[in-house]
Design a protein around this motif. Structure first.
Motif, PDB file in Angstrom:
ATOM      1  N   LYS A   1       0.572  -0.662   0.146  1.00 20.37           N
ATOM      2  CA  LYS A   1       0.141  -0.019  -0.525  1.00 20.37           C
ATOM      3  C   LYS A   1       0.495   0.960   0.423  1.00 20.37           C
ATOM      4  O   LYS A   1       0.285   2.450  -0.639  1.00 20.37           O
TER       5      LYS A   1
ATOM      6  N   ARG B   1       1.121   4.442  -3.008  1.00 19.10           N
ATOM      7  CA  ARG B   1       0.691   5.360  -2.650  1.00 19.10           C
ATOM      8  C   ARG B   1       1.477   6.316  -3.417  1.00 19.10           C
ATOM      9  O   ARG B   1       1.354   7.529  -3.701  1.00 19.10           O
TER      10      ARG B   1
ATOM     11  N   TRP C   1      -3.557   5.584  -5.825  1.00 21.01           N
ATOM     12  CA  TRP C   1      -4.385   5.539  -5.159  1.00 21.01           C
ATOM     13  C   TRP C   1      -5.217   5.977  -5.031  1.00 21.01           C
ATOM     14  O   TRP C   1      -5.203   6.677  -5.333  1.00 21.01           O
ATOM     15  N   ASN C   2      -6.402   5.423  -4.778  1.00 23.70           N
ATOM     16  CA  ASN C   2      -7.718   5.529  -4.710  1.00 23.70           C
ATOM     17  C   ASN C   2      -8.388   5.892  -6.155  1.00 23.70           C
ATOM     18  O   ASN C   2      -9.085   7.283  -6.305  1.00 23.70           O
TER      19      ASN C   2
ATOM     20  N   ASP D   1      -8.042  12.288  -2.058  1.00 25.18           N
ATOM     21  CA  ASP D   1      -6.545  11.918  -3.105  1.00 25.18           C
ATOM     22  C   ASP D   1      -6.481  11.103  -3.221  1.00 25.18           C
ATOM     23  O   ASP D   1      -6.975   9.992  -3.131  1.00 25.18           O
TER      24      ASP D   1
ATOM     25  N   ASN E   1      -5.579   0.880  -2.194  1.00 28.89           N
ATOM     26  CA  ASN E   1      -6.697   1.009  -1.813  1.00 28.89           C
ATOM     27  C   ASN E   1      -8.466   1.426  -2.659  1.00 28.89           C
ATOM     28  O   ASN E   1      -9.044   2.407  -2.950  1.00 28.89           O
TER      29      ASN E   1
ATOM     30  N   GLY F   1      -7.280   7.238   3.050  1.00 23.05           N
ATOM     31  CA  GLY F   1      -5.332   7.372   3.573  1.00 23.05           C
ATOM     32  C   GLY F   1      -5.456   6.087   3.648  1.00 23.05           C
ATOM     33  O   GLY F   1      -4.233   6.014   4.002  1.00 23.05           O
TER      34      GLY F   1
END
Length: 415
Positions: free
Chosen positions: A51, A55, A60-61, A78, A105, A135
């Motif tokens: 992770k 990131r 990420w996301n 984010d 994520n 996060g």
């Protein structure tokens, strides 16, 4: 019609594929070793390491929608803000490994819960819950399905959310509450009835329930064909006189179905995107297996049945991918509600397609196919469960049929 992926779609797909090839696929054996050792219901060091790498790499996301599509109360979210089409190709890559979405994520039910908080949460709810979810420091659950009623018809849900001054009191029983086995699971979005006397689709509401609230009990973890999906899990949750602040209600009383439509549309096609990735990997494993094994004096690949299955698999995967991209494009262009037919179609087609190809791959592997030595048995369990999760096939087929009949009545100018 131009079916060529745009440079942006290709760039994000290739970045995710490269990360998977460099970091995720080589770590599959380590993942299973970590699950099997020590407390199986604790977060895995491997996943946390990956992770951090994802990131840092800006992966990420990925599922988070462009910010202009939702009120965010000046919340700095984010994520790259990919469209559904852009995310679809990336999600297919993550579907090749069951646990990979969490690395980016992008795993359920967090994805759907984050979209709910983004679209329907107020500033305080976003600050308290959306920020740590984005996060990746906490997990979340979605409590909708109930064991005592046919939850394919969500109007059956019996869990009661009763107003009591500045609080709501919740009583009910939920199950298939994914992520409740994870100690990082800190909050659930729960759907229940605030007004049983209201019009049938205005009885339900959604509310945020911190899982450490007195009266919340995770009774047991459920298995899917024997898989408990540790350390994620799918729990049966009992709620007895659970008191949460009235401020935890999302959007307002009677808005539960409205929120559900906003949540379930993207979640349904996310599953389908990943199912396509599973099918692609199953086909690769099938071809490798039949090319390396000899039966009755010649390689298994020389038997014509496998020509037919491989050809059918390629046709079905490519057709399903196009249908998935069509649904994603319709959502991007017109919104989830306008794309409900396309969403329903891909939700039926993708798990069926993946299950059929995974089954052929299992057959090609013989005993190895149903063992822990390949991902195929777990793939099969997931693909079969997806024909029930987020609405069974029959519900989506009913939606498709009704839309088709309505179109035909309109064409014949019938009342």
């Amino acid at each position: 019609m131009d079916f060529t992926p745009t440079p942006k779609q290709t760039r994000w797909r290739d970045r995710v594929a490269a990360f998977m090839a460099e970091h995720v696929h080589p770590a599959e054996h380590r993942f299973h070793e970590e699950v099997a050792s020590g407390d199986r219901w604790q977060p895995l060091p491997l996943v946390e390491e990956l992770k951090a790498k994802a990131r840092a790499a800006g992966l990420w996301n990925l599922f988070m929608p462009p910010s202009h599509l939702a009120p965010v109360h000046d919340f700095a979210f984010d994520g790259p803000g990919l469209t559904n089409v852009e995310y679809a190709l990336a999600a297919e890559e993550t579907g090749r490994v069951v646990w990979a979405p969490e690395v980016f994520n992008c795993s359920a039910p967090d994805t759907g819960n984050m979209e709910v908080l983004l679209r329907f949460g107020d500033a305080a709810q976003q600050e308290q819950w959306l920020r740590p979810l984005m996060g990746g420091t906490i997990r979340s659950a979605f409590l909708m399905t109930e064991p005592a009623v046919a939850s394919s018809d969500a109007t059956n849900i019996e869990t009661r959310i009763a107003r009591d001054g500045d609080h709501y009191v919740i009583n009910g029983r939920k199950w298939w509450s994914s992520a409740t086995g994870d100690p990082r699971c800190k909050v659930a979005i729960l759907m229940g009835k605030t007004d049983p006397a209201a019009e049938v689709h205005r009885q339900q509401s959604m509310i945020l329930v911190p899982l450490d609230t007195p009266g919340v009990t995770v009774k047991r973890m459920l298995t899917v064909f024997g898989y408990d999906d540790a350390p994620h899990g799918h729990g049966e949750v009992v709620l007895k006189d659970v008191r949460v602040p009235a401020a935890n209600l999302l959007l307002g009383e009677g808005r539960g179905f409205e929120i559900a439509q906003g949540r379930l549309g993207p979640g349904r096609i996310h599953h389908c995107m990943r199912a396509i990735g599973m099918a692609e990997r199953a086909l690769e494993l099938l071809i490798d297996r039949i090319s390396s094994r000899v039966a009755f004096g010649k390689p298994i690949a020389h038997y014509s049945v496998w020509d037919e299955r491989i050809a059918t698999a390629r046709i079905d995967i490519d057709m399903t991918r196009l249908l998935c991209l069509k649904a994603a494009d319709a959502m991007d262009r017109s919104g989830n509600q306008a794309a409900r037919a396309e969403i329903a179609m891909i939700k039926v087609a993708a798990p069926r397609m993946a299950g059929r190809i995974i089954d052929w791959a299992i057959q090609a592997h013989g005993g190895a196919g149903v063992s822990q030595d390949t991902p195929l048995a777990e793939f099969y369990a997931i693909a079969r469960a997806l024909r029930i999760a987020d609405g069974p096939d029959e519900v989506h087929e009913r939606t498709i049929a009704r839309i088709e009949m309505k179109k035909r009545r309109a064409a014949r100018a019938e009342p």
